[in-house]
Write an enzyme that holds these catalytic residues in place. Sequence first.
Site, PDB file in Angstrom:
ATOM      1  N   ARG A  58       0.820  -1.213   0.000  1.00 57.41           N
ATOM      2  CA  ARG A  58       0.000   0.000   0.000  1.00 57.41           C
ATOM      3  C   ARG A  58       0.856   1.268   0.000  1.00 57.41           C
ATOM      4  NH1 ARG A  58      -2.621  -3.635   3.235  1.00 57.41           N
ATOM      5  NH2 ARG A  58      -1.735  -2.671   5.085  1.00 57.41           N
ATOM      6  N   GLU A  95       8.587  -8.735  16.164  1.00 54.72           N
ATOM      7  CA  GLU A  95       8.326  -9.170  17.535  1.00 54.72           C
ATOM      8  C   GLU A  95       8.531 -10.671  17.681  1.00 54.72           C
ATOM      9  OE1 GLU A  95       4.803  -7.582  19.537  1.00 54.72           O
ATOM     10  OE2 GLU A  95       4.721  -6.079  17.944  1.00 54.72           O
TER      11      GLU A  95
END
Length: 171
Positions: A58, A95
């Site tokens: 995007r 993460e």
Amino acid sequence: MDLKSHIRGIPDFPKPGILFYDISPLLAHPQAWRHAVDSLAAKVQAWQPDILVGIESRGFLAAAPLSYVLGCGFVMCRKRGKLPGETIGHLYDLEYGSDAIEIQADAIKPGMKAVVLDDLLATGGTMTAAIQLLRRVGADVRGAACLIELSFLGGRDRIDAPLVSLLQYDS
């Protein structure tokens, strides 16, 4: 113009507990999209970029029309294996695991003034990785920009460049 009225929140996408900020309604509304691109151009033009680097996928939607408006080039920063020809990659930690991004090897010349763009800044991991990759190939990273910033996630604090965003969400 209230650009937030053209952003749709979709709960539990792509997985439970995530609120996805969908820019599709913004893209579909010609006046709102023009206003968004013009507003980004006003913020980014002071950096006088030679090249805009859009982050998959995007980020391409923001960077491509903005490069046209500003009269500069556009480069795609993509996930590993998505670009043809010789590429230069950068591995970065998430993460839970790692990921990799790439640009084409001949896309950035040393000293080019670059600005990195994405649709949304969350934790800042991918944008940080893109900035590091660009600096590694010799780009002068002037700044970073996004349509939406999820300020409650603190991604701005990880970005080692000036950052502008059109819309901020605090929760």
